[in-house]
Enzyme design. Structure first.
Site, mmCIF file in Angstrom:
data_model
loop_
_atom_site.group_PDB
_atom_site.id
_atom_site.type_symbol
_atom_site.label_atom_id
_atom_site.label_comp_id
_atom_site.label_asym_id
_atom_site.label_seq_id
_atom_site.Cartn_x
_atom_site.Cartn_y
_atom_site.Cartn_z
ATOM 1 N N PRO A 5 7.849 17.781 -51.357
ATOM 2 C CA PRO A 5 9.305 17.878 -51.495
ATOM 3 C C PRO A 5 9.929 18.772 -50.428
ATOM 4 C CG PRO A 5 8.182 18.299 -53.577
ATOM 5 C CD PRO A 5 7.146 18.311 -52.508
ATOM 6 N N GLU A 6 10.964 18.274 -49.807
ATOM 7 C CA GLU A 6 11.732 19.083 -48.860
ATOM 8 C C GLU A 6 13.134 19.213 -49.415
ATOM 9 O OE1 GLU A 6 10.800 18.593 -44.822
ATOM 10 O OE2 GLU A 6 8.950 17.518 -45.214
ATOM 11 N N LYS A 54 14.530 24.960 -51.448
ATOM 12 C CA LYS A 54 13.587 24.122 -52.174
ATOM 13 C C LYS A 54 13.404 24.605 -53.622
ATOM 14 C CE LYS A 54 10.460 23.976 -48.673
ATOM 15 N NZ LYS A 54 9.212 23.452 -48.098
ATOM 16 N N ASN A 168 7.363 20.192 -44.067
ATOM 17 C CA ASN A 168 6.433 19.835 -43.003
ATOM 18 C C ASN A 168 6.790 18.540 -42.268
ATOM 19 O OD1 ASN A 168 4.175 20.881 -41.729
ATOM 20 N ND2 ASN A 168 2.895 19.281 -42.653
ATOM 21 N N ARG A 256 -0.970 23.265 -41.882
ATOM 22 C CA ARG A 256 -0.187 22.076 -42.206
ATOM 23 C C ARG A 256 -0.407 21.019 -41.142
ATOM 24 N NH1 ARG A 256 4.195 23.416 -46.074
ATOM 25 N NH2 ARG A 256 4.639 25.602 -45.773
#
Ligand SMILES: [Zn+2]
Length: 270
Positions: A5-6, A54, A168, A256
Site C-alpha cells: 500500500p502506498e 500511509k 516502493n 527494497r
C-alpha cells in the site's frame, strides 16, 4: 505484482471506510490485539476516517481515535453487515468496526492502537507534508528531501518524515521520470528536478487515488503498460529500449526491490 500500500491506496481505503462508517453508530467493535482487546466503543458514532500519509485515523465520539497502518500487506475490507468475509483466515483479523448496514474488517494490520484524538500527533506528527493531505506543502517537501545532500534519492523519497505517501513502486517510477538513478545523492539532483519530482509525485498519487488496483503512471497511452520500470526487470526501457535492471536498495533496516534503466537514468547504481 507488489501490492504494497502506498499513499493512493491508503487514501482510497480511508475514503471507503469513511463512506461505510462515518455518521453511524457502532454496533460492533472488536480489536484483536492484546493491549486493546477489552476496549468497547459500541454505541458511539464514528466521526470520520482520515488518511495521513500511509496511516489511517478513525475518529469516534468521545475523543478517541483508532490509528492503523497497512504496512506491507494489511488491508481493510468493507462488507454489508451479515455478509461473508473473505479477506483472509480469521486469525489474521485485527479489527472489526460495524454498524447496522456495513462492517469494516481489518486484516493483518501491523499497527492497531486506540489513542485520545488529542494525542494523534504522537502517532503521526513525525510525518512530513502529506502528498494527498489538506496540508500539502511542496516547498517544505522539497526542503525536507534535500536536507541531507548525501542521501540517495530512493531513501529520501521513502522517508515519510520528508514527505508522506510514497512507497516502493512510486520510488522507482519517480526516479525513472526524473532520469536519475535511485542511488543518486539528492544533493546532486540537477536544478529544478527536486521541485518537478515532488510535483509529479503529487499529481500521480492524486490521479491514482480513485483507481484501486489500477494504478498507472503512464497516462494510459499503452493500457497494457501501467508502470515504466517497476516490476519490469529485463524488459526494454520504454524510453531507450535498454533492459531494465533490478537491485535491492536498503536503508540499513530493510532492502527494497528497486528498478531502473542503466542507460537513460544517470547516477550511481547498486
Ligand atoms: Zn532507458
Amino acid at each position: 505484482m507488489d501490492a504494497m500500500p502506498e499513499g493512493d491506496t491508503v487514501w482510497l481505503t480511508a475514503h471507503r471506510l469513511h463512506a461505510a462508517l462515518a455518521g453511524r453508530v457502532l454496533t460492533r467493535f472488536d480489536l484483536r490485539v492484546p493491549r486493546f482487546a477489552t476496549a468497547d466503543l459500541t454505541g458511539r458514532a464514528v466521526l470520520d476516517v482520515t488518511p495521513r500519509g500511509k496511516h489511517l485515523l478513525t475518529r469516534f465520539e468521545g475523543g478517541l481515535t483508532l490509528h492503523s497502518h497497512l504496512r506491507m500487506d494489511g488491508s481493510w475490507r468493507v462488507y454489508d453487515t451479515g455478509a461473508r468475509w473473505d479477506g483472509g483466515p480469521a486469525h489474521q483479523i485485527r479489527a472489526i468496526l460495524g454498524n447496522a448496514e456495513r462492517t469494516a474488517v481489518g486484516y493483518r494490520l501491523p499497527v492497531v492502537e486506540l489513542l485520545r484524538t488529542a494525542d494523534e500527533e504522537q502517532a503521526v506528527g513525525h510525518l512530513g507534508p502529506d502528498l494527498l493531505g489538506p496540508d500539502w506543502d511542496p516547498a517544505k517537501a522539497v526542503a525536507n528531501l534535500l536536507a541531507d545532500p548525501a542521501r540517495p534519492l530512493g531513501e529520501a523519497l521513502l522517508d515519510q518524515r520528508n514527505l508522506a505517501g510514497i512507497g516502493n513502486v512510486y520510488k522507482s517510477e519517480l526516479a525513472f521520470l526524473a532520469r536519475v538513478t535511485p542511488w543518486l545523492p539528492v544533493g546532486e539532483l540537477p536544478a529544478g528536478i527536486p521541485e518537478r519530482l515532488v510535483a509529479t509525485a503529487q499529481r500521480l498519487l492524486e490521479a491514482n487515488k480513485q483507481r484501486f488496483d489500477r494504478r498507472t503512471m503512464t497516462s494510459g497511452r499503452n493500457p497494457s503498460q501501467k508502470l515504466y520500470v517497476y516490476g519490469r526487470e529485463g524488459r526494454p526501457c520504454p524510453r531507450c529500449g535498454t533492459p531494465v535492471r533490478k537491485a535491492d536498495q536498503g536503508d540499513g533496516s530493510r532492502e527494497r526491490p528497486t528498478y531502473w534503466c542503466p542507460r537513460c537514468q544517470t547516477g550511481p547504481a547498486a
